[in-house]
Design a protein around this motif. Structure first.
Motif, PDB file in Angstrom:
ATOM      1  N   ASP A   1     -19.035  69.570 -52.971  1.00 28.43           N
ATOM      2  CA  ASP A   1     -19.823  69.018 -54.065  1.00 28.43           C
ATOM      3  C   ASP A   1     -18.960  69.009 -55.306  1.00 28.43           C
ATOM      4  N   ILE A   2     -19.134  67.976 -56.111  1.00 28.47           N
ATOM      5  CA  ILE A   2     -18.459  67.830 -57.392  1.00 28.47           C
ATOM      6  C   ILE A   2     -19.559  67.703 -58.436  1.00 28.47           C
ATOM      7  N   ALA A   3     -19.459  68.451 -59.529  1.00 28.02           N
ATOM      8  CA  ALA A   3     -20.539  68.456 -60.516  1.00 28.02           C
ATOM      9  C   ALA A   3     -19.997  68.449 -61.938  1.00 28.02           C
ATOM     10  N   LYS A   4     -20.846  67.989 -62.856  1.00 27.04           N
ATOM     11  CA  LYS A   4     -20.604  68.079 -64.296  1.00 27.04           C
ATOM     12  C   LYS A   4     -21.839  68.712 -64.918  1.00 27.04           C
ATOM     13  N   LEU A   5     -21.623  69.436 -66.003  1.00 26.99           N
ATOM     14  CA  LEU A   5     -22.718  70.021 -66.763  1.00 26.99           C
ATOM     15  C   LEU A   5     -22.806  69.338 -68.126  1.00 26.99           C
ATOM     16  N   ASP A   6     -24.033  69.177 -68.634  1.00 26.70           N
ATOM     17  CA  ASP A   6     -24.178  68.629 -69.986  1.00 26.70           C
ATOM     18  C   ASP A   6     -24.008  69.757 -71.005  1.00 26.70           C
ATOM     19  N   LYS A   7     -24.161  69.431 -72.274  1.00 25.57           N
ATOM     20  CA  LYS A   7     -23.929  70.430 -73.333  1.00 25.57           C
ATOM     21  C   LYS A   7     -24.927  71.579 -73.285  1.00 25.57           C
ATOM     22  N   ASN A   8     -26.053  71.397 -72.588  1.00 26.61           N
ATOM     23  CA  ASN A   8     -27.054  72.458 -72.452  1.00 26.61           C
ATOM     24  C   ASN A   8     -26.881  73.254 -71.155  1.00 26.61           C
ATOM     25  N   GLY A   9     -25.832  72.958 -70.408  1.00 23.54           N
ATOM     26  CA  GLY A   9     -25.574  73.673 -69.157  1.00 23.54           C
ATOM     27  C   GLY A   9     -26.360  73.147 -67.965  1.00 23.54           C
ATOM     28  N   LYS A  10     -27.059  72.021 -68.149  1.00 26.31           N
ATOM     29  CA  LYS A  10     -27.800  71.416 -67.032  1.00 26.31           C
ATOM     30  C   LYS A  10     -26.855  70.527 -66.227  1.00 26.31           C
ATOM     31  N   ILE A  11     -27.140  70.398 -64.947  1.00 29.31           N
ATOM     32  CA  ILE A  11     -26.320  69.560 -64.073  1.00 29.31           C
ATOM     33  C   ILE A  11     -26.637  68.096 -64.385  1.00 29.31           C
ATOM     34  N   SER A  12     -25.633  67.365 -64.859  1.00 30.82           N
ATOM     35  CA  SER A  12     -25.838  65.962 -65.230  1.00 30.82           C
ATOM     36  C   SER A  12     -25.211  65.003 -64.224  1.00 30.82           C
TER      37      SER A  12
END
Length: 127
Positions: free
Chosen positions: A99-110
């Motif tokens: 899995d490849i993931a990014k987090l938004d500025k609030n730490g949520k998975i975007s």
């Protein structure tokens, strides 16, 4: 990073727990982009539909992952995973991938991209 570390456990628990499902959904941004073996979908509602479809297709499922690591030179994280399960039909399966993931500025998975080693894994979810 905490949301990524909770993701797989909550995914598995969500099959039988509405509370775990709500906690799982709360890990993601409303405008989540997720990619299943190259097929992109958007939005939290589509994410919920995908999860529910997985649970309809599978009587049981269990994920293991090595641990999320930053991908050098990017804003992404990735982890190798393995899953075993029992389909609703009664047959059992195993699968590996990453899995490849990014987090938004609030730490949520975007952003979440599932890259299974078996390129046919998500054929039933292409619609």
């Amino acid at each position: 990073m905490e949301n990524l570390n909770r993701y797989f456990d909550l995914f598995d628990q969500s099959r039988t727990s509405e509370q775990a499902f709500e906690e799982l959904v709360s890990l993601f941004s409303d405008d989540i982009v997720f990619v299943l073996n190259g097929h992109e979908k958007q939005g939290i509602e589509n994410w919920k539909l995908f999860v529910k479809m997985v649970f309809k297709e599978n009587a049981d499922i269990k994920h293991m992952f090595e641990g999320w690591k930053a991908v050098e030179g990017t804003d992404k994280f990735e982890t190798p995973w393995a899953v075993c399960g029992k389909r609703a039909s009664g047959s059992v399966f195993t699968q590996t991938g990453k899995d490849i993931a990014k987090l938004d500025k609030n730490g949520k998975i975007s952003y979440l991209e599932n890259v299974p080693d078996d390129t046919n894994m998500f054929d039933t979810y292409k619609n």
